[in-house]
Design a protein around this motif. Structure first.
Motif, PDB file in Angstrom:
ATOM      1  N   MET A 168       0.827  -1.214   0.000  1.00 18.86           N
ATOM      2  CA  MET A 168       0.000   0.000   0.000  1.00 18.86           C
ATOM      3  C   MET A 168       0.859   1.261   0.000  1.00 18.86           C
ATOM      4  N   ALA A 169       1.897   1.285   0.820  1.00 19.51           N
ATOM      5  CA  ALA A 169       2.783   2.451   0.882  1.00 19.51           C
ATOM      6  C   ALA A 169       3.501   2.660  -0.447  1.00 19.51           C
ATOM      7  N   THR A 170       3.922   1.586  -1.067  1.00 19.19           N
ATOM      8  CA  THR A 170       4.588   1.689  -2.368  1.00 19.19           C
ATOM      9  C   THR A 170       3.600   2.163  -3.427  1.00 19.19           C
ATOM     10  N   ALA A 171       2.398   1.606  -3.432  1.00 20.95           N
ATOM     11  CA  ALA A 171       1.384   1.982  -4.426  1.00 20.95           C
ATOM     12  C   ALA A 171       1.057   3.473  -4.355  1.00 20.95           C
ATOM     13  N   ILE A 172       1.006   4.015  -3.160  1.00 24.30           N
ATOM     14  CA  ILE A 172       0.713   5.447  -2.985  1.00 24.30           C
ATOM     15  C   ILE A 172       1.969   6.293  -3.210  1.00 24.30           C
ATOM     16  N   GLY A 173       3.075   5.850  -2.663  1.00 23.84           N
ATOM     17  CA  GLY A 173       4.297   6.642  -2.658  1.00 23.84           C
ATOM     18  C   GLY A 173       4.974   6.841  -3.998  1.00 23.84           C
ATOM     19  N   ILE A 174       4.725   5.962  -4.961  1.00 19.18           N
ATOM     20  CA  ILE A 174       5.390   6.101  -6.261  1.00 19.18           C
ATOM     21  C   ILE A 174       4.614   6.999  -7.228  1.00 19.18           C
ATOM     22  N   ILE A 175       3.424   7.407  -6.859  1.00 12.36           N
ATOM     23  CA  ILE A 175       2.600   8.212  -7.771  1.00 12.36           C
ATOM     24  C   ILE A 175       3.250   9.552  -8.140  1.00 12.36           C
ATOM     25  N   PRO A 176       3.713  10.374  -7.183  1.00 10.28           N
ATOM     26  CA  PRO A 176       4.293  11.675  -7.585  1.00 10.28           C
ATOM     27  C   PRO A 176       5.510  11.546  -8.502  1.00 10.28           C
ATOM     28  N   GLY A 177       6.422  10.644  -8.177  1.00  7.91           N
ATOM     29  CA  GLY A 177       7.603  10.453  -9.013  1.00  7.91           C
ATOM     30  C   GLY A 177       7.253   9.943 -10.397  1.00  7.91           C
ATOM     31  N   THR A 178       6.291   9.030 -10.454  1.00  9.65           N
ATOM     32  CA  THR A 178       5.843   8.500 -11.742  1.00  9.65           C
ATOM     33  C   THR A 178       5.305   9.623 -12.615  1.00  9.65           C
ATOM     34  N   ILE A 179       4.480  10.466 -12.043  1.00 11.73           N
ATOM     35  CA  ILE A 179       3.899  11.586 -12.802  1.00 11.73           C
ATOM     36  C   ILE A 179       4.990  12.563 -13.248  1.00 11.73           C
ATOM     37  N   ALA A 180       5.882  12.923 -12.335  1.00 16.28           N
ATOM     38  CA  ALA A 180       6.912  13.919 -12.655  1.00 16.28           C
ATOM     39  C   ALA A 180       7.864  13.423 -13.750  1.00 16.28           C
ATOM     40  N   TYR A 181       8.394  12.230 -13.589  1.00 15.59           N
ATOM     41  CA  TYR A 181       9.355  11.719 -14.570  1.00 15.59           C
ATOM     42  C   TYR A 181       8.705  11.434 -15.919  1.00 15.59           C
ATOM     43  N   THR A 182       7.493  10.893 -15.901  1.00 15.53           N
ATOM     44  CA  THR A 182       6.804  10.613 -17.161  1.00 15.53           C
ATOM     45  C   THR A 182       6.448  11.909 -17.874  1.00 15.53           C
ATOM     46  N   TYR A 183       6.019  12.896 -17.106  1.00 15.74           N
ATOM     47  CA  TYR A 183       5.702  14.198 -17.704  1.00 15.74           C
ATOM     48  C   TYR A 183       6.945  14.816 -18.337  1.00 15.74           C
ATOM     49  N   LEU A 184       8.075  14.686 -17.653  1.00 15.43           N
ATOM     50  CA  LEU A 184       9.321  15.216 -18.225  1.00 15.43           C
ATOM     51  C   LEU A 184       9.616  14.531 -19.557  1.00 15.43           C
ATOM     52  N   GLY A 185       9.467  13.230 -19.610  1.00 11.96           N
ATOM     53  CA  GLY A 185       9.688  12.501 -20.867  1.00 11.96           C
ATOM     54  C   GLY A 185       8.731  12.934 -21.957  1.00 11.96           C
ATOM     55  N   THR A 186       7.474  13.100 -21.593  1.00 10.75           N
ATOM     56  CA  THR A 186       6.460  13.543 -22.551  1.00 10.75           C
ATOM     57  C   THR A 186       6.761  14.951 -23.045  1.00 10.75           C
ATOM     58  N   SER A 187       7.212  15.808 -22.143  1.00  9.90           N
ATOM     59  CA  SER A 187       7.473  17.203 -22.512  1.00  9.90           C
ATOM     60  C   SER A 187       8.600  17.312 -23.542  1.00  9.90           C
ATOM     61  N   MET A 188       9.492  16.360 -23.540  1.00 12.27           N
ATOM     62  CA  MET A 188      10.603  16.391 -24.488  1.00 12.27           C
ATOM     63  C   MET A 188      10.152  16.221 -25.934  1.00 12.27           C
ATOM     64  N   THR A 189       8.992  15.626 -26.114  1.00 14.48           N
ATOM     65  CA  THR A 189       8.486  15.414 -27.471  1.00 14.48           C
ATOM     66  C   THR A 189       7.454  16.464 -27.873  1.00 14.48           C
TER      67      THR A 189
END
Length: 159
Positions: A104-125
């Protein structure tokens, strides 16, 4: 899940390859699955090493705190990535943190990093400088938080 490779690279690449929404979904599912698999495998097959790992008094104190408040500590370590993702999985699996609390802690805790890093990747394109700057700023906020709270975190955990 068994290699100490920065998961952020996968998230950025996922954003570049699949876009923001699908990239977030794939990154989230892959990170969560990898973390759970690592925890289970180390917990299941690493039992013979558990008693030898915590000989140091300082680490015994940390282990004791983590075991008492497993959900809280795993959540903090996931939200404020002061340790490598897989390293958190390894270390918590060597304690008596309940799998449910860890999951449960992992499922909740990885959300902000997932959004930030994925958004950075998306922004590059995107081809837009503003979008790239937003992605970079978001990432710096996510990375900067651990630096701001690092001393407090170490004190809280007992290091």
């Amino acid at each position: 899940p068994f290699v100490l490779f920065p998961s952020s690279i996968f998230a950025i690449t996922s954003g570049v390859s699949f876009g923001f929404y699908w990239g977030c979904l794939y990154t989230y599912l892959g990170s969560l699955g990898g973390g759970l698999l690592t925890y289970y495998a180390i917990n299941r097959f690493g039992r013979f090493k558990k008693n030898k790992q915590w000989k140091n008094e300082k680490y015994e104190k940390v282990r004791s705190k983590i075991e008492r408040e497993g959900f809280r500590y795993v959540l903090l370590l996931r939200l404020l990535p002061v340790l490598n993702y897989d390293l958190v999985s390894y270390l918590t699996s060597l304690t008596k943190v309940k799998f449910k609390d860890y999951a449960m802690a992992t499922a909740i805790g990885i959300i902000p990093g997932t959004i930030a890093y994925t958004y950075l990747g998306t922004s590059m394109t995107s081809g837009s400088k503003e979008v790239v700057w937003m992605g970079t700023t978001l990432l710096f906020v996510i990375i900067g938080l651990p630096l701001v709270f690092k001393k407090k975190m170490k004190a809280k955990v007992g290091l």
